[in-house]
Design a protein around this motif. Structure first.
Motif, PDB file in Angstrom:
ATOM      1  N   ALA A  27       9.970 -19.345-108.152  1.00  0.00           N
ATOM      2  CA  ALA A  27      10.928 -18.780-109.107  1.00  0.00           C
ATOM      3  C   ALA A  27      10.281 -18.561-110.471  1.00  0.00           C
ATOM      4  CB  ALA A  27      12.137 -19.697-109.234  1.00  0.00           C
ATOM      5  N   ASP A  28       9.083 -19.109-110.656  1.00  0.00           N
ATOM      6  CA  ASP A  28       8.390 -18.993-111.937  1.00  0.00           C
ATOM      7  C   ASP A  28       6.958 -18.499-111.708  1.00  0.00           C
ATOM      8  OD1 ASP A  28       8.152 -19.193-114.700  1.00  0.00           O
ATOM      9  OD2 ASP A  28       7.361 -21.242-114.598  1.00  0.00           O
ATOM     10  N   THR A  29       6.805 -17.428-110.953  1.00  0.00           N
ATOM     11  CA  THR A  29       5.493 -16.900-110.578  1.00  0.00           C
ATOM     12  C   THR A  29       4.732 -16.411-111.814  1.00  0.00           C
ATOM     13  OG1 THR A  29       6.362 -16.205-108.433  1.00  0.00           O
ATOM     14  CG2 THR A  29       4.314 -15.164-109.172  1.00  0.00           C
ATOM     15  N   PRO A  30       3.515 -16.912-112.030  1.00  0.00           N
ATOM     16  CA  PRO A  30       2.728 -16.427-113.167  1.00  0.00           C
ATOM     17  C   PRO A  30       2.196 -15.021-112.892  1.00  0.00           C
ATOM     18  CG  PRO A  30       1.423 -17.947-111.850  1.00  0.00           C
ATOM     19  CD  PRO A  30       2.799 -17.936-111.249  1.00  0.00           C
ATOM     20  N   LEU A  31       1.928 -14.269-113.950  1.00  0.00           N
ATOM     21  CA  LEU A  31       1.358 -12.933-113.810  1.00  0.00           C
ATOM     22  C   LEU A  31      -0.023 -13.057-113.177  1.00  0.00           C
ATOM     23  CD1 LEU A  31       1.664  -9.897-114.429  1.00  0.00           C
ATOM     24  CD2 LEU A  31       0.625 -10.355-116.666  1.00  0.00           C
ATOM     25  N   HIS A  32      -0.254 -12.283-112.118  1.00  0.00           N
ATOM     26  CA  HIS A  32      -1.541 -12.368-111.423  1.00  0.00           C
ATOM     27  C   HIS A  32      -1.971 -10.987-110.937  1.00  0.00           C
ATOM     28  CE1 HIS A  32       1.558 -13.018-108.332  1.00  0.00           C
ATOM     29  NE2 HIS A  32       0.703 -12.491-107.461  1.00  0.00           N
ATOM     30  N   LEU A  33      -3.229 -10.894-110.551  1.00  0.00           N
ATOM     31  CA  LEU A  33      -3.838  -9.631-110.170  1.00  0.00           C
ATOM     32  C   LEU A  33      -3.602  -9.353-108.681  1.00  0.00           C
ATOM     33  CD1 LEU A  33      -5.584  -7.319-111.294  1.00  0.00           C
ATOM     34  CD2 LEU A  33      -7.601  -8.678-110.694  1.00  0.00           C
ATOM     35  N   ALA A  34      -3.221  -8.116-108.390  1.00  0.00           N
ATOM     36  CA  ALA A  34      -2.981  -7.697-107.013  1.00  0.00           C
ATOM     37  C   ALA A  34      -3.420  -6.239-106.886  1.00  0.00           C
ATOM     38  CB  ALA A  34      -1.502  -7.857-106.663  1.00  0.00           C
ATOM     39  N   PHE A  35      -3.082  -5.608-105.774  1.00  0.00           N
ATOM     40  CA  PHE A  35      -3.321  -4.178-105.602  1.00  0.00           C
ATOM     41  C   PHE A  35      -2.373  -3.655-104.534  1.00  0.00           C
ATOM     42  CE2 PHE A  35      -6.164  -6.257-102.592  1.00  0.00           C
ATOM     43  CZ  PHE A  35      -5.804  -5.613-101.407  1.00  0.00           C
ATOM     44  N   SER A  36      -2.142  -2.355-104.550  1.00  0.00           N
ATOM     45  CA  SER A  36      -1.420  -1.660-103.495  1.00  0.00           C
ATOM     46  C   SER A  36      -2.263  -0.476-103.063  1.00  0.00           C
ATOM     47  CB  SER A  36      -0.061  -1.154-103.987  1.00  0.00           C
ATOM     48  OG  SER A  36       0.876  -2.201-104.075  1.00  0.00           O
ATOM     49  N   CYS A  37      -2.125  -0.092-101.791  1.00  0.00           N
ATOM     50  CA  CYS A  37      -2.873   1.045-101.272  1.00  0.00           C
ATOM     51  C   CYS A  37      -1.970   1.930-100.420  1.00  0.00           C
ATOM     52  CB  CYS A  37      -4.060   0.550-100.446  1.00  0.00           C
ATOM     53  SG  CYS A  37      -5.170   1.879 -99.919  1.00  0.00           S
ATOM     54  N   TYR A  38      -2.160   3.233-100.577  1.00  0.00           N
ATOM     55  CA  TYR A  38      -1.453   4.245 -99.798  1.00  0.00           C
ATOM     56  C   TYR A  38      -2.498   4.971 -98.958  1.00  0.00           C
ATOM     57  CZ  TYR A  38       2.695   3.328-102.575  1.00  0.00           C
ATOM     58  OH  TYR A  38       3.775   2.712-103.150  1.00  0.00           O
ATOM     59  N   VAL A  39      -2.427   4.794 -97.636  1.00  0.00           N
ATOM     60  CA  VAL A  39      -3.428   5.349 -96.720  1.00  0.00           C
ATOM     61  C   VAL A  39      -2.899   6.634 -96.093  1.00  0.00           C
ATOM     62  CG1 VAL A  39      -4.753   4.951 -94.608  1.00  0.00           C
ATOM     63  CG2 VAL A  39      -4.373   3.059 -96.216  1.00  0.00           C
ATOM     64  N   PHE A  40      -3.719   7.687 -96.151  1.00  0.00           N
ATOM     65  CA  PHE A  40      -3.368   8.980 -95.571  1.00  0.00           C
ATOM     66  C   PHE A  40      -4.342   9.339 -94.456  1.00  0.00           C
ATOM     67  CE2 PHE A  40      -1.608   8.889 -99.795  1.00  0.00           C
ATOM     68  CZ  PHE A  40      -0.361   9.500 -99.649  1.00  0.00           C
ATOM     69  N   ASP A  41      -3.838  10.053 -93.442  1.00  0.00           N
ATOM     70  CA  ASP A  41      -4.700  10.528 -92.367  1.00  0.00           C
ATOM     71  C   ASP A  41      -5.173  11.953 -92.683  1.00  0.00           C
ATOM     72  OD1 ASP A  41      -2.624  12.267 -91.715  1.00  0.00           O
ATOM     73  OD2 ASP A  41      -2.204  11.371 -89.766  1.00  0.00           O
ATOM     74  N   PRO A  42      -6.030  12.548 -91.841  1.00  0.00           N
ATOM     75  CA  PRO A  42      -6.544  13.894 -92.137  1.00  0.00           C
ATOM     76  C   PRO A  42      -5.452  14.964 -92.257  1.00  0.00           C
ATOM     77  CG  PRO A  42      -7.906  12.840 -90.482  1.00  0.00           C
ATOM     78  CD  PRO A  42      -6.710  11.959 -90.677  1.00  0.00           C
ATOM     79  N   ALA A  43      -4.292  14.722 -91.624  1.00  0.00           N
ATOM     80  CA  ALA A  43      -3.183  15.678 -91.710  1.00  0.00           C
ATOM     81  C   ALA A  43      -2.345  15.471 -92.971  1.00  0.00           C
ATOM     82  CB  ALA A  43      -2.294  15.561 -90.468  1.00  0.00           C
ATOM     83  N   GLY A  44      -2.708  14.474 -93.776  1.00  0.00           N
ATOM     84  CA  GLY A  44      -1.978  14.204 -95.012  1.00  0.00           C
ATOM     85  C   GLY A  44      -0.768  13.311 -94.855  1.00  0.00           C
ATOM     86  N   ARG A  45      -0.627  12.699 -93.665  1.00  0.00           N
ATOM     87  CA  ARG A  45       0.508  11.788 -93.457  1.00  0.00           C
ATOM     88  C   ARG A  45       0.201  10.405 -94.031  1.00  0.00           C
ATOM     89  NH1 ARG A  45       1.494  11.484 -87.281  1.00  0.00           N
ATOM     90  NH2 ARG A  45      -0.727  11.001 -87.466  1.00  0.00           N
ATOM     91  N   LEU A  46       1.234   9.754 -94.533  1.00  0.00           N
ATOM     92  CA  LEU A  46       1.130   8.417 -95.116  1.00  0.00           C
ATOM     93  C   LEU A  46       1.423   7.356 -94.069  1.00  0.00           C
ATOM     94  CD1 LEU A  46       1.091   6.396 -97.573  1.00  0.00           C
ATOM     95  CD2 LEU A  46       3.549   6.830 -97.745  1.00  0.00           C
ATOM     96  N   LEU A  47       0.603   6.307 -94.032  1.00  0.00           N
ATOM     97  CA  LEU A  47       0.865   5.158 -93.170  1.00  0.00           C
ATOM     98  C   LEU A  47       1.807   4.207 -93.905  1.00  0.00           C
ATOM     99  CD1 LEU A  47       0.280   3.642 -90.527  1.00  0.00           C
ATOM    100  CD2 LEU A  47      -1.620   2.519 -91.724  1.00  0.00           C
ATOM    101  N   VAL A  48       3.002   4.039 -93.344  1.00  0.00           N
ATOM    102  CA  VAL A  48       4.014   3.141 -93.915  1.00  0.00           C
ATOM    103  C   VAL A  48       4.074   1.906 -93.022  1.00  0.00           C
ATOM    104  CG1 VAL A  48       6.422   2.950 -94.625  1.00  0.00           C
ATOM    105  CG2 VAL A  48       5.287   5.173 -94.703  1.00  0.00           C
ATOM    106  N   THR A  49       4.200   0.733 -93.639  1.00  0.00           N
ATOM    107  CA  THR A  49       4.197  -0.503 -92.856  1.00  0.00           C
ATOM    108  C   THR A  49       5.459  -1.326 -93.117  1.00  0.00           C
ATOM    109  OG1 THR A  49       3.003  -1.750 -94.563  1.00  0.00           O
ATOM    110  CG2 THR A  49       1.667  -0.635 -92.894  1.00  0.00           C
ATOM    111  N   GLN A  50       5.822  -2.091 -92.104  1.00  0.00           N
ATOM    112  CA  GLN A  50       6.918  -3.048 -92.244  1.00  0.00           C
ATOM    113  C   GLN A  50       6.306  -4.431 -92.360  1.00  0.00           C
ATOM    114  OE1 GLN A  50       9.397  -3.726 -88.787  1.00  0.00           O
ATOM    115  NE2 GLN A  50      11.189  -4.156 -90.057  1.00  0.00           N
ATOM    116  N   ARG A  51       6.652  -5.141 -93.405  1.00  0.00           N
ATOM    117  CA  ARG A  51       6.105  -6.471 -93.617  1.00  0.00           C
ATOM    118  C   ARG A  51       6.560  -7.410 -92.494  1.00  0.00           C
ATOM    119  NH1 ARG A  51       4.136  -7.654 -98.593  1.00  0.00           N
ATOM    120  NH2 ARG A  51       5.124  -9.701 -98.804  1.00  0.00           N
ATOM    121  N   ALA A  52       5.663  -8.297 -92.094  1.00  0.00           N
ATOM    122  CA  ALA A  52       5.991  -9.251 -91.033  1.00  0.00           C
ATOM    123  C   ALA A  52       7.218 -10.064 -91.424  1.00  0.00           C
ATOM    124  CB  ALA A  52       4.801 -10.166 -90.773  1.00  0.00           C
TER     125      ALA A  52
END
Length: 195
Positions: A27-52
């Motif tokens: 409930a009191d998470t400190p600010l920390h470093l992360a990243f996000s990535c958007y993966v595309f295939d050769p046809a320009g489609r985006l890979l969308v994922t469902q979190r476990a």
């Protein structure tokens, strides 16, 4: 086995130490470093994922292709490539920084907080969806970017809060992900720059 640690940052994006990843999301998470990535295939489609469904934060929620945290001595692009391999079994051909200073704070219904300085990358892969790790990813699908973005922006598609906010910013970069301008490393927060 070494305990996974995340990089803590101050309000200026400067290194402020490390903490155990397992103990950070509260409930009191400190600010920390992360990243996000958007993966595309050769046809320009985006890979969308469902979190476990066993994830501590936003279990079972659909989101962008991959998220993660760089280790204390790990360069950000290396961390992105590592997590794409670990989570999705993917190797990417190209990796570009597109939102160097994205930051967000989101609170789950149970009070657990995500509080991240989270640069966003665009990646391309020639392969398929890989072999997702079921401990990280419950499901995957390929989506047409325009349709995905429109559904997210209209509220028709329910996604993680960071994905929604990132799509808002990515949409401002242009409707064609191939044309999104690439940011320079110097635009990253200090803690995320090459060390």
């Amino acid at each position: 086995m070494n305990e996974e640690r995340v990089v803590l940052v101050d309000e200026g994006g400067r290194y402020a130490g490390t903490a155990a990843k397992a103990a950070v999301h509260t409930a009191d998470t400190p600010l920390h470093l992360a990243f996000s990535c958007y993966v595309f295939d050769p046809a320009g489609r985006l890979l969308v994922t469902q979190r476990a469904h066993g994830k501590r934060t936003w279990p079972g929620v659909w989101t962008n292709s991959c998220c993660g945290h760089p280790g204390p001595a790990e360069e950000l692009p290396e961390a992105v490539r590592r997590r794409l391999s670990e989570e999705l079994g993917l190797t990417v051909d190209r990796l570009d920084l597109v939102l160097p200073d994205f930051r967000y704070r989101a609170v789950m219904d149970n009070g657990v907080v995500e509080n991240e300085l989270c640069p966003v990358f665009r990646a391309t892969t020639a392969g398929g969806a890989g072999e997702p790790d079921p401990a990280e990813v419950a499901d995957t699908r390929w989506a047409v970017w325009d349709t995905f973005a429109a559904d997210v922006l209209s509220g028709q598609a329910e996604v993680s809060p960071w994905c929604r906010w990132q799509v808002e910013e990515l949409d401002r970069l242009g409707s064609d992900p191939e044309s999104w301008p690439v940011a320079g490393e110097h635009e990253l927060p200090p803690a995320a720059r090459h060390r």
